[in-house]
Design an enzyme around this catalytic site. Structure first.
Site, PDB file in Angstrom:
ATOM      1  N   THR A  54       0.847  -1.199   0.000  1.00  0.00           N
ATOM      2  CA  THR A  54       0.000   0.000   0.000  1.00  0.00           C
ATOM      3  C   THR A  54       0.872   1.234   0.000  1.00  0.00           C
ATOM      4  O   THR A  54       2.009   1.205   0.482  1.00  0.00           O
ATOM      5  CB  THR A  54      -0.923   0.032   1.227  1.00  0.00           C
ATOM      6  OG1 THR A  54      -1.753   1.203   1.154  1.00  0.00           O
ATOM      7  CG2 THR A  54      -0.159   0.115   2.539  1.00  0.00           C
ATOM      8  N   ASN A  55       0.315   2.328  -0.546  1.00  0.00           N
ATOM      9  CA  ASN A  55       0.995   3.623  -0.438  1.00  0.00           C
ATOM     10  C   ASN A  55       0.248   4.519   0.533  1.00  0.00           C
ATOM     11  O   ASN A  55       0.531   5.708   0.626  1.00  0.00           O
ATOM     12  CB  ASN A  55       1.079   4.287  -1.822  1.00  0.00           C
ATOM     13  CG  ASN A  55       2.122   3.608  -2.690  1.00  0.00           C
ATOM     14  OD1 ASN A  55       3.264   3.427  -2.263  1.00  0.00           O
ATOM     15  ND2 ASN A  55       1.731   3.193  -3.893  1.00  0.00           N
ATOM     16  N   ASN A  56      -0.718   3.953   1.239  1.00  0.00           N
ATOM     17  CA  ASN A  56      -1.526   4.746   2.170  1.00  0.00           C
ATOM     18  C   ASN A  56      -1.021   4.503   3.604  1.00  0.00           C
ATOM     19  O   ASN A  56      -1.281   3.453   4.187  1.00  0.00           O
ATOM     20  CB  ASN A  56      -2.995   4.331   1.994  1.00  0.00           C
ATOM     21  CG  ASN A  56      -3.935   5.156   2.843  1.00  0.00           C
ATOM     22  OD1 ASN A  56      -3.582   5.575   3.934  1.00  0.00           O
ATOM     23  ND2 ASN A  56      -5.141   5.376   2.339  1.00  0.00           N
ATOM     24  N   ASP A  90      -8.068  -3.492  -0.437  1.00  0.00           N
ATOM     25  CA  ASP A  90      -8.798  -2.457  -1.139  1.00  0.00           C
ATOM     26  C   ASP A  90     -10.054  -2.191  -0.329  1.00  0.00           C
ATOM     27  O   ASP A  90     -10.719  -3.123   0.128  1.00  0.00           O
ATOM     28  CB  ASP A  90      -9.150  -2.910  -2.565  1.00  0.00           C
ATOM     29  CG  ASP A  90      -9.327  -1.723  -3.499  1.00  0.00           C
ATOM     30  OD1 ASP A  90      -8.503  -0.790  -3.426  1.00  0.00           O
ATOM     31  OD2 ASP A  90     -10.285  -1.706  -4.299  1.00  0.00           O
ATOM     32  N   THR A  91     -10.327  -0.907  -0.135  1.00  0.00           N
ATOM     33  CA  THR A  91     -11.474  -0.528   0.685  1.00  0.00           C
ATOM     34  C   THR A  91     -12.373   0.412  -0.091  1.00  0.00           C
ATOM     35  O   THR A  91     -11.889   1.257  -0.845  1.00  0.00           O
ATOM     36  CB  THR A  91     -10.983   0.170   1.983  1.00  0.00           C
ATOM     37  OG1 THR A  91     -10.262  -0.773   2.751  1.00  0.00           O
ATOM     38  CG2 THR A  91     -12.152   0.701   2.814  1.00  0.00           C
ATOM     39  N   PHE A 141      -8.851   9.294   8.623  1.00  0.00           N
ATOM     40  CA  PHE A 141      -8.496   9.733   7.274  1.00  0.00           C
ATOM     41  C   PHE A 141      -9.677   9.491   6.337  1.00  0.00           C
ATOM     42  O   PHE A 141     -10.705   8.939   6.746  1.00  0.00           O
ATOM     43  CB  PHE A 141      -7.234   9.000   6.780  1.00  0.00           C
ATOM     44  CG  PHE A 141      -7.427   7.515   6.557  1.00  0.00           C
ATOM     45  CD1 PHE A 141      -7.439   6.633   7.611  1.00  0.00           C
ATOM     46  CD2 PHE A 141      -7.591   7.001   5.267  1.00  0.00           C
ATOM     47  CE1 PHE A 141      -7.607   5.261   7.411  1.00  0.00           C
ATOM     48  CE2 PHE A 141      -7.752   5.640   5.041  1.00  0.00           C
ATOM     49  CZ  PHE A 141      -7.765   4.765   6.122  1.00  0.00           C
TER      50      PHE A 141
HETATM   51  P1  ITT Z   1      -3.584   1.810  -1.612  1.00  0.00           P
HETATM   52  O1  ITT Z   1      -4.321   1.411  -2.854  1.00  0.00           O
HETATM   53  O2  ITT Z   1      -2.162   2.244  -1.885  1.00  0.00           O
HETATM   54  O3  ITT Z   1      -3.672   0.789  -0.528  1.00  0.00           O
HETATM   55  P2  ITT Z   1      -5.590   3.934  -1.453  1.00  0.00           P
HETATM   56  O4  ITT Z   1      -5.653   5.164  -0.613  1.00  0.00           O
HETATM   57  O5  ITT Z   1      -5.629   4.109  -2.946  1.00  0.00           O
HETATM   58  O6  ITT Z   1      -4.288   3.128  -0.987  1.00  0.00           O
HETATM   59  P3  ITT Z   1      -8.069   2.360  -1.496  1.00  0.00           P
HETATM   60  O7  ITT Z   1      -8.201   2.469  -2.956  1.00  0.00           O
HETATM   61  O8  ITT Z   1      -8.259   1.025  -0.862  1.00  0.00           O
HETATM   62  O9  ITT Z   1      -6.682   2.932  -0.976  1.00  0.00           O
HETATM   63  O10 ITT Z   1      -9.055   3.282  -0.678  1.00  0.00           O
HETATM   64  C1  ITT Z   1      -9.990   4.099  -1.244  1.00  0.00           C
HETATM   65  C2  ITT Z   1     -10.164   5.346  -0.457  1.00  0.00           C
HETATM   66  O11 ITT Z   1     -11.140   5.095   0.547  1.00  0.00           O
HETATM   67  C3  ITT Z   1      -8.892   5.783   0.255  1.00  0.00           C
HETATM   68  O12 ITT Z   1      -8.203   6.770  -0.447  1.00  0.00           O
HETATM   69  C4  ITT Z   1      -9.374   6.289   1.582  1.00  0.00           C
HETATM   70  O13 ITT Z   1      -9.221   7.630   1.740  1.00  0.00           O
HETATM   71  C5  ITT Z   1     -10.804   5.782   1.716  1.00  0.00           C
HETATM   72  N1  ITT Z   1     -10.773   4.890   2.875  1.00  0.00           N
HETATM   73  C6  ITT Z   1     -10.217   3.651   2.941  1.00  0.00           C
HETATM   74  N2  ITT Z   1     -10.335   3.165   4.198  1.00  0.00           N
HETATM   75  C7  ITT Z   1     -10.949   4.118   4.923  1.00  0.00           C
HETATM   76  C8  ITT Z   1     -11.300   4.240   6.282  1.00  0.00           C
HETATM   77  O14 ITT Z   1     -11.045   3.276   7.157  1.00  0.00           O
HETATM   78  N3  ITT Z   1     -11.894   5.362   6.675  1.00  0.00           N
HETATM   79  C9  ITT Z   1     -12.153   6.362   5.809  1.00  0.00           C
HETATM   80  N4  ITT Z   1     -11.830   6.348   4.525  1.00  0.00           N
HETATM   81  C10 ITT Z   1     -11.230   5.231   4.077  1.00  0.00           C
END
Ligand code: ITT
Length: 198
Positions: free
Chosen positions: A8-10, A69-70, A149
Site C-alpha cells: 500500500t501507499n496509504n 482495497d477498501t 483519514f
Molecule cells: P492503496 O491502494 O495504496 O492501498 P488507497 O488510498 O488508494 O491506498 P483504497 O483504494 O483502498 O486505498 O481506498 C480508497 C479510499 O477510501 C482511500 O483513499 C481512503 O481515503 C478511503 N478509505 C479507505 N479506508 C478508509 C477508512 O477506514 N476510513 C475512511 N476512509 C477510508
C-alpha cells in the site's frame, strides 16, 4: 519475526493495520521496503483490485505480502463511491473534495445508509487467500472530527453517535471493516504457522 510486506501507499492504512497486528508479524510498508510504485487499481471490484495490488508486489519481490482495497458504499447512490472511493471527485482532487461530492449528491436524501468494505489479498508461498470485513453505518450531514483519514469525518457506524474521525483508533477498531478483515487474516496466519511447524 515473520515479515509481511503490506502493498500500500496509504500510510494511514499501515498505522491502522499495525495497531491490530501488533508484534505478531513484522508488517513492512512499501515505503519502508524502499519500493516506489504506484500500484494500478483498474478493476470494478474490491476483490480484483486487492488481488492486482498484492500480485504486483509479489511478482516484484518474491516475498510474502498482502494488500487491501477498501470502498465506501452508499445505498442511495447504488453503492457509490465504492471502488472509486479514492478518486471520487476526480484524479488529483483532495479528500475534502471527495467528501464534498458525496455530501452534495446526498443533499436532501433521507436514506443515508452506508457501509465500508475491506478486502484483503494475502499471497503466501505463492498462493493467494482473500479475507473481507464490513462496517454498517450512515453518512452524517456534515464533516465532524479531526482524526482518522479519508471519509472518516462523515461516517457514523451503527452502535455509536460519533463519526470515525471523532474516535481514537482504539474506538474505531471496535467497529471497523479493516479490523474485521485483519482479524480473519490473523486467524488464518496463526493456523498456517501451526501447520508449517507441525
Ligand atoms: P492503496 O491502494 O495504496 O492501498 P488507497 O488510498 O488508494 O491506498 P483504497 O483504494 O483502498 O486505498 O481506498 C480508497 C479510499 O477510501 C482511500 O483513499 C481512503 O481515503 C478511503 N478509505 C479507505 N479506508 C478508509 C477508512 O477506514 N476510513 C475512511 N476512509 C477510508
Amino acid at each position: 519475526m515473520n515479515k509481511l510486506i503490506f502493498a500500500t501507499n496509504n500510510e494511514n492504512k499501515v498505522a491502522e493495520i499495525k495497531s491490530i497486528i501488533g508484534d505478531l508479524f513484522n508488517v513492512v510498508s512499501l515505503k519502508d521496503s524502499g519500493i516506489e510504485k504506484d500500484i494500478p487499481e483498474p478493476h470494478e471490484t474490491l476483490e480484483e483490485n486487492a488481488s492486482e495490488k498484492s500480485w504486483t508486489i509479489y511478482n516484484l519481490t518474491g516475498e510474502n505480502c498482502f494488500s487491501e482495497d477498501t470502498g465506501l458504499e452508499t445505498e442511495a447512490l447504488n453503492g457509490e463511491p465504492g471502488v472509486k472511493s479514492a478518486r471520487y471527485a476526480g484524479e488529483g482532487r483532495s479528500f475534502t473534495d471527495n467528501i464534498q461530492k458525496l455530501l452534495t449528491l446526498l443533499n436532501g436524501v433521507e436514506n443515508r445508509k452506508a457501509r465500508f468494505r475491506t478486502v484483503i489479498s494475502l499471497i503466501i508461498d505463492g498462493q493467494e487467500h482473500l479475507f473481507s470485513g464490513s462496517c454498517e453505518g450512515h453518512i452524517g450531514l456534515e464533516p465532524k472530527g479531526e482524526k482518522g483519514f479519508g471519509y472518516d469525518p462523515v461516517f457514523i457506524p451503527v452502535g455509536d453517535t460519533r463519526t470515525f474521525a471523532e474516535m481514537s483508533l482504539e474506538d474505531k477498531n471496535i467497529y471497523s471493516h479493516r479490523k474485521k478483515a485483519t482479524a480473519q487474516l490473523l486467524s488464518f496466519l496463526s493456523q498456517y504457522g501451526k501447520k508449517m511447524y507441525q
